[in-house]
Design a protein around this motif. Structure first.
Motif, short mmCIF file in Angstrom:
data_model
loop_
_atom_site.label_atom_id
_atom_site.label_comp_id
_atom_site.label_asym_id
_atom_site.label_seq_id
_atom_site.Cartn_x
_atom_site.Cartn_y
_atom_site.Cartn_z
N ARG A 84 0.85 -1.23 0.03
CA ARG A 84 -0.19 0.18 0.11
C ARG A 84 0.92 1.44 0.02
O ARG A 84 0.51 2.41 -0.53
N THR A 85 1.99 1.25 0.65
CA THR A 85 2.83 2.40 0.89
C THR A 85 3.38 2.74 -0.54
O THR A 85 3.66 3.74 -1.15
N ILE A 86 3.79 1.68 -1.21
CA ILE A 86 4.59 1.74 -2.42
C ILE A 86 3.53 2.17 -3.55
O ILE A 86 3.80 2.94 -4.32
N ALA A 87 2.45 1.49 -3.26
CA ALA A 87 1.42 1.99 -4.34
C ALA A 87 1.01 3.56 -4.13
O ALA A 87 0.75 4.32 -5.15
N ASP A 88 1.02 4.04 -3.06
CA ASP A 88 0.57 5.39 -2.53
C ASP A 88 1.91 6.27 -3.31
O ASP A 88 1.63 7.44 -3.78
N TYR A 89 3.07 5.91 -3.13
CA TYR A 89 4.12 6.50 -3.81
C TYR A 89 4.01 6.69 -5.28
O TYR A 89 4.19 7.82 -5.64
N GLN A 90 3.66 5.64 -5.87
CA GLN A 90 3.47 5.32 -7.13
C GLN A 90 2.44 6.24 -7.61
O GLN A 90 2.50 6.96 -8.58
N ASP A 91 1.29 6.45 -6.97
CA ASP A 91 0.30 7.16 -7.47
C ASP A 91 0.79 8.62 -7.43
O ASP A 91 0.18 9.62 -8.31
N LYS A 92 1.27 9.16 -6.27
CA LYS A 92 1.82 10.43 -6.13
C LYS A 92 2.72 10.87 -7.42
O LYS A 92 2.60 11.80 -7.97
N PHE A 93 3.46 9.96 -7.77
CA PHE A 93 4.51 10.02 -8.84
C PHE A 93 3.69 10.30 -10.35
O PHE A 93 3.80 10.93 -10.84
N ASP A 94 2.65 9.26 -10.45
CA ASP A 94 1.96 9.25 -11.57
C ASP A 94 1.07 10.37 -11.78
O ASP A 94 0.91 11.09 -12.81
N ARG A 95 0.45 10.74 -10.63
CA ARG A 95 -0.59 11.93 -10.71
C ARG A 95 0.01 13.39 -10.61
O ARG A 95 -0.58 14.32 -11.50
N HIS A 96 0.68 13.50 -9.68
CA HIS A 96 1.44 14.95 -9.21
C HIS A 96 2.62 15.42 -9.99
O HIS A 96 2.88 16.51 -9.83
N LEU A 97 3.36 14.36 -10.21
CA LEU A 97 4.67 14.89 -10.80
C LEU A 97 5.05 14.64 -12.28
O LEU A 97 6.36 14.09 -12.27
N THR A 98 4.12 14.50 -12.96
CA THR A 98 4.18 13.91 -14.50
C THR A 98 5.35 14.78 -15.26
O THR A 98 6.03 14.26 -15.86
N ALA A 99 5.18 16.19 -14.82
CA ALA A 99 6.09 17.17 -15.65
C ALA A 99 7.51 16.64 -15.06
O ALA A 99 8.30 17.40 -16.03
#
Length: 427
Positions: A136-151
């Protein structure tokens, strides 16, 4: 910060153990048998790696890449050598190199410019997966990477400045207003803070563990005066709120979901732990429910004592599950078509004022009202007690009977304040 090299040696566990850590520049110790296979020696780590070049394109030389094969002694020399030979074979056949391991450019004068945020995240993800961080922690990090830091995905890590972080923090916060207008993101102050904490962790790993040369001394993701002030969310119910909530609970048509919400209130467990609970981990004789991989991963696995009210709840949901979801109920305590219940929120007219984490807050509030001491409450909620030296001395397994007594106290208090607390299976 460039690297230095020694003469080639046969990389074995014994040989690697004898290689001293580098006190200045990172050191590369190359294997005497496999070209490209080497040991990267830093100030505190020794990492097996394999260097290779990507294929030529239109006559142009390919890029020099490095596959990270594992850190000694967690990965043995034989394991790393086998992976290196596998990569050699794939390249000989012209097949793509799997991206299961972190791939980063070779260190050198241009290493900082070449290390992208994406590559740094992949390296960090590999490290925290190895150390047992929860899915769950890793998935949460991946979500932040995918959604908020795309640029920033393919942007060199060294090019991200403090000004960029400040601007992005504000942008993530602003998306909360956009969400109300039907936009894609549903972010806010907490999401902005969490995203920057994620960035800080990735940057620190690149700086301290990968020892990437050329990164500045100060982390641009540092909190400083950047983060929004966070306040605890007062979403828990007190005893006066229970009758109204109980009436809402009784109105739910699905008996499995009724028992789901009641069980969450009675245990204070995190949502995912309840949704993924399996009958295989239930011991009615002890009585207890094992949580093998809660928040924090396998290192935080624990055994939850079960009160009489909690056992009765499980008896009812087992009967309901067998009636409505006979196949799924063989595995999952809270079954649904095709698996287990996936969402706790109730829609339409059958809404509950408190679901999910609000029920965990409620358990904390009601347990305090019932007079349960702080140490036993922290253990029941699987909160860390290591920060308190006195608490850390407690032998948790030896406290099982006392924890069960505390669980009974909380359950009795909750059930006595619920109106029509006995739930019946609707057929």
């Amino acid at each position: 910060m460039s690297s230095t090299q020694t003469s080639r040696i046969l990389l074995t566990d014994k040989a690697v153990k004898g290689v001293p850590f580098s006190t200045a520049k990172p050191q590369i110790v190359r294997d005497s048998k496999i070209a490209g296979f080497h040991l990267w020696v830093g100030k505190s780590t020794k990492t097996f790696r394999f260097q290779y070049e990507t294929p030529r394109i239109n006559g142009q030389r390919g890029s020099t890449m490095v596959e990270w094969l594992g850190e000694h002694p967690h990965a043995s020399a034989d394991e790393a050598r086998a992976k290196a030979l596998e990569i050699q074979a794939l390249r000989a056949r012209g097949e793509a190199i799997p991206r299961g391991l972190a791939v980063v450019p070779e260190a050198g004068p241009d290493a900082a410019a070449a290390l992208t945020f994406r590559a740094a995240w992949e390296a960090y993800k590999g490290a925290i997966t190895k150390e047992g961080k929860s899915i769950r922690t890793i998935a949460d990090y991946q979500d932040k990477f995918d959604r908020h830091l795309t640029a920033w995905h393919d942007r060199p890590l060294a090019s991200i400045k403090r000004e960029d972080v400040v601007q992005e923090h504000a942008a993530v916060t602003e998306r909360a207003r956009q969400a109300r207008a039907g936009q894609k993101y549903a972010s806010g102050k907490y999401a902005a803070n969490g995203t920057m904490r994620f960035g800080r962790a990735v940057w620190n790993h690149a700086k301290d563990e990968l020892e990437t040369p050329g990164l500045p001394e100060r982390n641009p993701f540092r909190s400083g005066k950047l983060f929004h002030k966070e306040k605890p969310r007062n979403t828990g119910m007190g005893m006066a709120d229970l009758p109204a909530w109980s009436a809402q609970l009784q109105a739910l048509a699905n008996p499995v979901r009724r028992e789901l919400h009641l069980f969450m209130l009675l245990t204070g467990l995190r949502r995912t732990d309840v949704l993924t609970a399996r009958w295989a981990n239930f011991d009615p004789a002890r009585p207890s429910l094992k949580l093998p991989s809660p928040k924090g991963g396998e290192d935080r696995a624990f055994e939850l004592p079960l009160s009489t009210a909690q056992l009765e709840c499980l008896e009812r949901v087992r009967e309901a599950g067998r009636t409505y979801y006979p196949e799924e109920s063989k595995t999952w305590i809270f079954p649904a078509p095709g698996g287990h219940v996936a969402e706790v929120k109730e829609e339409g007219r059958q809404k509950l004022s408190h679901t999910g984490h609000a029920l965990r807050h409620s358990f904390r509030t009601l347990a305090a009202a019932a007079g349960v001491d702080r140490l036993r409450l922290k253990i029941l909620m699987n909160h860390s007690i290591d920060d308190d030296v006195t608490d850390a001395y407690a032998n948790v397994p030896a406290l099982f009977s006392s924890l069960l007594q505390a669980q009974e106290t909380v359950s009795d208090f909750v059930m006595s304040n619920l109106t029509s607390a006995t739930l019946t299976i609707q057929r």
